[in-house]
Design an enzyme around this catalytic site. Sequence first.
Site, mmCIF file in Angstrom:
data_model
loop_
_atom_site.group_PDB
_atom_site.id
_atom_site.type_symbol
_atom_site.label_atom_id
_atom_site.label_comp_id
_atom_site.label_asym_id
_atom_site.label_seq_id
_atom_site.Cartn_x
_atom_site.Cartn_y
_atom_site.Cartn_z
ATOM 1 N N GLY A 14 0.823 -1.220 0.000
ATOM 2 C CA GLY A 14 0.000 0.000 0.000
ATOM 3 C C GLY A 14 0.848 1.258 0.000
ATOM 4 O O GLY A 14 0.542 2.219 0.694
ATOM 5 N N ALA A 17 2.530 2.891 -5.337
ATOM 6 C CA ALA A 17 2.178 1.970 -6.427
ATOM 7 C C ALA A 17 0.888 1.222 -6.114
ATOM 8 O O ALA A 17 -0.013 1.130 -6.961
ATOM 9 C CB ALA A 17 3.327 0.991 -6.675
ATOM 10 N N VAL A 49 9.176 8.378 0.057
ATOM 11 C CA VAL A 49 9.662 9.439 -0.816
ATOM 12 C C VAL A 49 8.929 9.292 -2.159
ATOM 13 O O VAL A 49 8.075 8.440 -2.296
ATOM 14 C CB VAL A 49 11.198 9.366 -1.029
ATOM 15 C CG1 VAL A 49 11.943 9.929 0.141
ATOM 16 C CG2 VAL A 49 11.632 7.945 -1.330
ATOM 17 N N ALA A 52 8.099 14.176 -6.710
ATOM 18 C CA ALA A 52 8.087 14.991 -7.916
ATOM 19 C C ALA A 52 7.638 14.123 -9.085
ATOM 20 O O ALA A 52 7.985 12.939 -9.149
ATOM 21 C CB ALA A 52 9.486 15.544 -8.195
ATOM 22 N N LYS A 80 4.766 21.971 -10.860
ATOM 23 C CA LYS A 80 6.155 21.792 -11.288
ATOM 24 C C LYS A 80 6.244 22.082 -12.787
ATOM 25 O O LYS A 80 5.542 21.450 -13.585
ATOM 26 C CB LYS A 80 6.588 20.345 -10.977
ATOM 27 C CG LYS A 80 7.968 20.000 -11.517
ATOM 28 C CD LYS A 80 8.355 18.561 -11.184
ATOM 29 C CE LYS A 80 9.612 18.165 -11.930
ATOM 30 N NZ LYS A 80 9.925 16.729 -11.799
ATOM 31 N N ILE A 348 7.095 7.267 -10.546
ATOM 32 C CA ILE A 348 5.629 7.234 -10.437
ATOM 33 C C ILE A 348 5.024 7.109 -11.837
ATOM 34 O O ILE A 348 4.012 6.433 -12.042
ATOM 35 C CB ILE A 348 5.114 8.476 -9.671
ATOM 36 C CG1 ILE A 348 5.547 8.356 -8.199
ATOM 37 C CG2 ILE A 348 3.609 8.621 -9.792
ATOM 38 C CD1 ILE A 348 5.271 9.584 -7.352
HETATM 39 C C1 LIG Z 1 15.423 8.182 -2.882
HETATM 40 C C2 LIG Z 1 14.190 8.052 -3.726
HETATM 41 C C3 LIG Z 1 13.608 9.189 -4.281
HETATM 42 C C4 LIG Z 1 12.498 9.071 -5.107
HETATM 43 N N1 LIG Z 1 11.965 10.182 -5.706
HETATM 44 C C5 LIG Z 1 10.979 10.041 -6.613
HETATM 45 C C6 LIG Z 1 10.422 11.161 -7.290
HETATM 46 O O1 LIG Z 1 10.791 12.310 -7.050
HETATM 47 N N2 LIG Z 1 9.466 10.938 -8.208
HETATM 48 C C7 LIG Z 1 9.005 9.691 -8.485
HETATM 49 O O2 LIG Z 1 8.165 9.539 -9.375
HETATM 50 N N3 LIG Z 1 9.444 8.625 -7.804
HETATM 51 C C8 LIG Z 1 10.415 8.771 -6.894
HETATM 52 N N4 LIG Z 1 10.862 7.677 -6.211
HETATM 53 C C9 LIG Z 1 10.212 6.400 -6.392
HETATM 54 C C10 LIG Z 1 8.900 6.357 -5.609
HETATM 55 O O3 LIG Z 1 9.162 6.620 -4.247
HETATM 56 C C11 LIG Z 1 8.257 4.987 -5.754
HETATM 57 O O4 LIG Z 1 8.195 4.637 -7.093
HETATM 58 C C12 LIG Z 1 6.862 5.008 -5.228
HETATM 59 O O5 LIG Z 1 6.819 5.513 -3.937
HETATM 60 C C13 LIG Z 1 6.278 3.631 -5.252
HETATM 61 O O6 LIG Z 1 6.816 2.848 -4.228
HETATM 62 P P1 LIG Z 1 6.143 1.437 -3.978
HETATM 63 O O7 LIG Z 1 4.704 1.656 -3.691
HETATM 64 O O8 LIG Z 1 6.503 0.564 -5.107
HETATM 65 O O9 LIG Z 1 6.910 0.866 -2.693
HETATM 66 P P2 LIG Z 1 6.784 1.208 -1.127
HETATM 67 O O10 LIG Z 1 6.465 2.625 -0.872
HETATM 68 O O11 LIG Z 1 8.014 0.646 -0.502
HETATM 69 O O12 LIG Z 1 5.541 0.364 -0.626
HETATM 70 C C14 LIG Z 1 5.631 -1.011 -0.368
HETATM 71 C C15 LIG Z 1 4.375 -1.479 0.322
HETATM 72 O O13 LIG Z 1 4.435 -2.886 0.466
HETATM 73 C C16 LIG Z 1 4.069 -3.237 1.775
HETATM 74 N N5 LIG Z 1 4.683 -4.517 2.123
HETATM 75 C C17 LIG Z 1 5.965 -4.906 1.945
HETATM 76 N N6 LIG Z 1 6.146 -6.159 2.414
HETATM 77 C C18 LIG Z 1 4.950 -6.564 2.878
HETATM 78 C C19 LIG Z 1 4.481 -7.746 3.520
HETATM 79 N N7 LIG Z 1 5.271 -8.785 3.780
HETATM 80 N N8 LIG Z 1 3.181 -7.817 3.880
HETATM 81 C C20 LIG Z 1 2.335 -6.767 3.652
HETATM 82 N N9 LIG Z 1 2.719 -5.625 3.056
HETATM 83 C C21 LIG Z 1 4.008 -5.527 2.696
HETATM 84 C C22 LIG Z 1 4.547 -2.076 2.620
HETATM 85 O O14 LIG Z 1 3.885 -2.031 3.856
HETATM 86 C C23 LIG Z 1 4.182 -0.908 1.717
HETATM 87 O O15 LIG Z 1 2.821 -0.578 1.914
HETATM 88 C C24 LIG Z 1 11.938 7.790 -5.349
HETATM 89 C C25 LIG Z 1 12.490 6.665 -4.736
HETATM 90 C C26 LIG Z 1 13.612 6.784 -3.935
HETATM 91 C C27 LIG Z 1 14.198 5.565 -3.300
#
Ligand SMILES: Cc1cc2nc3c(=O)[nH]c(=O)nc-3n(C[C@H](O)[C@H](O)[C@H](O)COP(=O)(O)OP(=O)(O)OC[C@H]3O[C@@H](n4cnc5c(N)ncnc54)[C@H](O)[C@@H]3O)c2cc1C
Length: 515
Positions: A14, A17, A49, A52, A80, A348
């Site tokens: 959650g 993504a 994080v 942007a 932006k 994103i």
């Molecule tokens: C340093 C940095 C800067 C960034 N800056 C930008 C930016 O400026 N612009 C941009 O477009 N993108 C940026 N990104 C990328 C962006 O942060 C991600 O693409 C976006 O937040 C999506 O993350 P996610 O949802 O894939 O993962 P996460 O936010 O890590 O979410 C993972 C989810 O999975 C759940 N989960 C994991 N394991 C389990 C489990 N065993 N059981 C139940 N739930 C679980 C967690 O609780 C969480 O809800 C950046 C990334 C980084 C590292």
Amino acid sequence: MDDTGNTAVVIVGGGTAGWMAAAALSRFFSDGRRTITLVESDAIGTVGVGEATIPPLRNFNGMLGIAENDFLRETCGTFKLGIEFVNWGRQGDRYFHPFGEYGQDLHGIAFHQLYLRERARDDCGPIADYSMSTAAAAADRFARPRPDAQSPLGEIRYAFQFDAGLYAAYLRRLAERQGTVRREGRVVHVHRDGESGDVVSVELEDGSRIAGDLFLDCSGFRGLLIEEELGTGYEDWSRWLPMDRALAMPSANTGSLNPYTRATAHGAGWQWRIPLQHRTGNGHVFCSSYMERDEAERILRQHVEGEPLADPRLLRFTTGMRKRAWVHNVVALGLSSGFIEPLESTAIHLVQNGIQRLFALFPDKRVDPLEREEYNRGMRELYEDVRDFVILHYKATQRDDTAFWRYVRDMEVPETLVRKMKLWQLHGRVFRENAELFALPSWVAVMLGQNVWPDRHDPIADTLDPDKVAGAMAQMRRSYRAAAERLPTQEAFLRQAGAWHAEDEIPRVQTGAPA
Ligand SMILES: Cc1cc2nc3c(=O)[nH]c(=O)nc-3n(C[C@H](O)[C@H](O)[C@H](O)COP(=O)(O)OP(=O)(O)OC[C@H]3O[C@@H](n4cnc5c(N)ncnc54)[C@H](O)[C@@H]3O)c2cc1C
């Protein structure tokens, strides 16, 4: 599929993504024939994080029926207009990568070619003077594009900057209103069909199981399903994109609210600055082979403008992509599918594109391998295009003040980028292949911004009367500047639009889970 023929979609994770996927799927699949369940663990948290974005997010919002002012207010968002790059070509250099076009093409001839020719004849200033988005950013002003033949304001292109935690919360409210069921808990086990190998359910700590037909792995870097369970493999791109750490730290706002992101290069990486309504997001992305964490933190603190609102949080990553994003009945979205690095704010967008592609190839009763491979082919193409564009920022440097900059300047780059750079060097030409994300103006901005001047302009530009071209260019330049000066500041615009967060409800600083 259950006995009634309904499809159950299970989203694991959650973060941004997971909730983007839930909001999109539940909007279109609220016909009762599909159920959407999202499981996430508060104990694990999100990456916290990702603040942007790039302009196509506006299409995603449109697809979801999101009212832009409402969305900005609730995510403490800002507009932006592009990214300001500091110290990239050489230390002390500054250029702007704007959204939108440079100038206007004349008689079908690309504006930048006319600019290149004119520049050889006369002092016509930097190419930044010929962009509406750049002029507005330089004046710290903003307005939405207005279709008016008399004004260049219609050329403004924009995206958003927002609080990552508030964005996920906003999407969660939307998705739940549309019927997504949220389950809290940690997934501890994945069950698969003995014959097909497909995932059939995920098991939570309390022993309950969530069964599904299609699983979206949105579990972040770990790739709970796609990697830990299915062992898909990861293609490591760190030889071209060697960043592997980031320290993120919010700070108090200072001065006016810039309608752009800033990326300032340091000795072994770069620092982002993202102004939001209630705070500024900062982070130092660096390469641990060339810089220790303590030094990275010292540099970050030294360059942060406002008072820090939390201690820096360390994030680790490996640039690259999952070998395949869709395997069996599991589709990886977000960080579980790969990460290029945040320099051009594309992650994103990659989620958004993955969701839209999934819609275009949504499986029926069972996943067809041809459709699955089409998804994987398209995602790979997109990832590789973005990769090449981001590598360009490092490769096209004249810096040699640290071992890091010498490494990236001299490194070999993918053949696809070599060809693009050579074509540019000859006549300043850029060819956008397939559905490449970054169009001509983006390549022009980075090439010229980092002092990569082509040997010659396109000879076709010589067919136009030089005095007429010079006159038209001078007129464009004047009109961009004049139009920018008439715009309101970003804060005034947000307030007037009803997009400013309530003063008495300033959200607490969101920094994600401890890394
Ligand atoms: C340093 C940095 C800067 C960034 N800056 C930008 C930016 O400026 N612009 C941009 O477009 N993108 C940026 N990104 C990328 C962006 O942060 C991600 O693409 C976006 O937040 C999506 O993350 P996610 O949802 O894939 O993962 P996460 O936010 O890590 O979410 C993972 C989810 O999975 C759940 N989960 C994991 N394991 C389990 C489990 N065993 N059981 C139940 N739930 C679980 C967690 O609780 C969480 O809800 C950046 C990334 C980084 C590292």
